[in-house]
Design an enzyme around this catalytic site. Sequence first.
Site, mmCIF file in Angstrom:
data_model
loop_
_atom_site.group_PDB
_atom_site.id
_atom_site.type_symbol
_atom_site.label_atom_id
_atom_site.label_comp_id
_atom_site.label_asym_id
_atom_site.label_seq_id
_atom_site.Cartn_x
_atom_site.Cartn_y
_atom_site.Cartn_z
ATOM 1 N N GLY A 207 16.263 -1.749 29.706
ATOM 2 C CA GLY A 207 15.779 -0.478 30.205
ATOM 3 C C GLY A 207 15.130 0.399 29.156
ATOM 4 O O GLY A 207 14.992 1.608 29.344
ATOM 5 N N ASP A 315 14.483 10.345 33.656
ATOM 6 C CA ASP A 315 13.388 10.670 32.742
ATOM 7 C C ASP A 315 12.159 11.186 33.487
ATOM 8 O O ASP A 315 11.026 10.737 33.248
ATOM 9 C CB ASP A 315 13.025 9.457 31.879
ATOM 10 C CG ASP A 315 14.168 9.027 30.985
ATOM 11 O OD1 ASP A 315 15.161 9.773 30.891
ATOM 12 O OD2 ASP A 315 14.083 7.939 30.391
ATOM 13 N N ASP A 429 15.128 2.611 21.107
ATOM 14 C CA ASP A 429 13.776 3.129 21.300
ATOM 15 C C ASP A 429 13.644 4.580 20.837
ATOM 16 O O ASP A 429 12.545 5.043 20.527
ATOM 17 C CB ASP A 429 13.326 2.977 22.756
ATOM 18 C CG ASP A 429 14.281 3.583 23.767
ATOM 19 O OD1 ASP A 429 15.269 4.231 23.360
ATOM 20 O OD2 ASP A 429 14.043 3.407 24.982
#
Length: 636
Positions: A207, A315, A429
């Site tokens: 993800g 998000d 990330d």
Amino acid sequence: MRALRIPSPLLPGCALGLVIVLLLRGCADGGDGPPRAGAPSAGGDARPRAGAPAPVPALWPPPRVVRDDRGSVAIGRTVAVRTGDTTDPAALDTVVAALRAGGARDIRVGDEPRSGELLVVTDGTTAGLAAGSPRGLPRGGYVLAAGHTGGGPRVVLAGADRTGTFHAAQTFAQLVRPVGSAAARTTLPAVRVRDWPATAARGVVEGFYGTPWTHGERLAQLDFAARFKLNTYVYTPKDDPYLRARWREPYPAARLTGLRELARRAEARHVSFVYALSPGPSVCYSSAADRAALLRKFRQLWQAGVRAYAVPLDDIDITRWNCPADGAAYGSGRAAVARAQADLLNHVRRAFLAPRPEAAPLLTVPTEYDGTRAGPYKTALAAALDAGVTVMWTGPLVVSPTLRTGQARAAARHYAHPVVIWDNYPVNDYTPGTLLLGPYTGRDPGVPGVVAGVTANAMNQAAASLPALFSLAAYAWHPQAHRPAAALDAGLRFLAAGDRRALTALRAFADLNHASRLDPAPAPRLAALIEAYRRGGPGAEDALREHLTVLASARDTVPRALRGSAAPWLDAAHDWARAALAAVALRDGTDTRARVRALREAARGHTVTDWQGRVRTVEVGAGVLDAFVARALDGP
């Protein structure tokens, strides 16, 4: 049932699977509920063969109950295997492959044993070895026993359901070839195991933002998950354009072929492949056309074999609507957004999943997916969302240093729906210049028991994610036995696959990349060696040199799977280790400041590009290696 003889060499996996399907009498799912509190170990005597006992190896994930009966069971060159309703092709393939590795050359499926010959029983019975019954264990639970009866040597694998028997087969495979071992064993320990998972869903989330995993890496991840009793794979890489930015469009044939193969591999490995479509950035919740587009996409995936779905709504900008119609339909504010999202999710559940009884319950990631307090959004979502929807939650924070049992209970109470943890470790990330190879720690042992599942979001670097995911598997299965450092080291041994030089390099490299929000200590082993060197302890300089030499050569000695995606960090480790070795030599008067500076500049020059196109400096051992070199240059 007529016996199937499996001579050496073993039939190709696909051919074996087809033959096995014809042999099996069917399949049975479902256990009889959780075990009684304080479930006892299996009683009685297994009557092991007299002689030197074979040691019981460390098993991963650690089982609930292991009884060492202090004996041994030889595999032998010929073996009979008995199958039944809870044996499927994947479990039988695992058993046969393990027997073959352990020296069996003639394996007869469906036959009775000859005199003195090993019989492996996978038909759900445990008679003769006092192993107890798997009845009453949760789904995925099993019992395993190896020993001797009046009829000769026996190994029994009995699951509460087919998945339980598959899990028993994985444990059997570790008895033959322990994790991190270079070779299989031809003699098994006389042992009894009674085992079950702490929580229903245990798995991996793909993800992250940035370059997704390759198809081959995903297939390998599914194999890894099955081997260590993870049963969930959430497919939601943010940079799959057809999953987020172009969610309304159907997949082209080539991409759909890959997803079909993943779904089939997952099903064969007892892993739920969850396809997670993210329409949030552009969806109009009140639009009939958008709802129809979402269901069309899911129907395409259903035809490809996907049976589990999620609609993440994370998000996104919660302060504005994507279309004016939503403002007119729902009003404004966070509670209005929650009601709109609940309408969309309920439509998916009622119109798509409810008519398909073989489909798994719908998953979602709410826009407010962290925290332990209620608010207008969570309260409205809890009230409007259908009971058949499961909510994913990241913990008290987006990246949570700790997870406490009380916090998990609070989340379940505020969402008022089953909660699956989406743990944002080891995902990197948000810190793309670092690898996160430290232990999976800071999670209460009580957490898995109060949620519907525990999953972990992995790094862009698939192979480098495995040690942490290995540790997650151990925690989610048996959290009371979880020892973060031991589990991490076992994950490194799994990667090394018996190569001692590779394991030494992995341990040094993992130490160098230890720091994370879960455990911020930078390079603790290296830091201790440097401190001993500074104090002038006996042998300290030699120990430090040896460690730095291992780091300098790690890019050539770690397992090949790690050399690709982790190359920038391995290269940086090489250069920083050389700079540190030169710093040691500088103190001895055998090197120069100019060379140390040149090596340091080379070490500082390694970069990666993040998912937003920004160049980031690669960091390894930050605060330890760089500080050591700087201090040497600043010294007398």
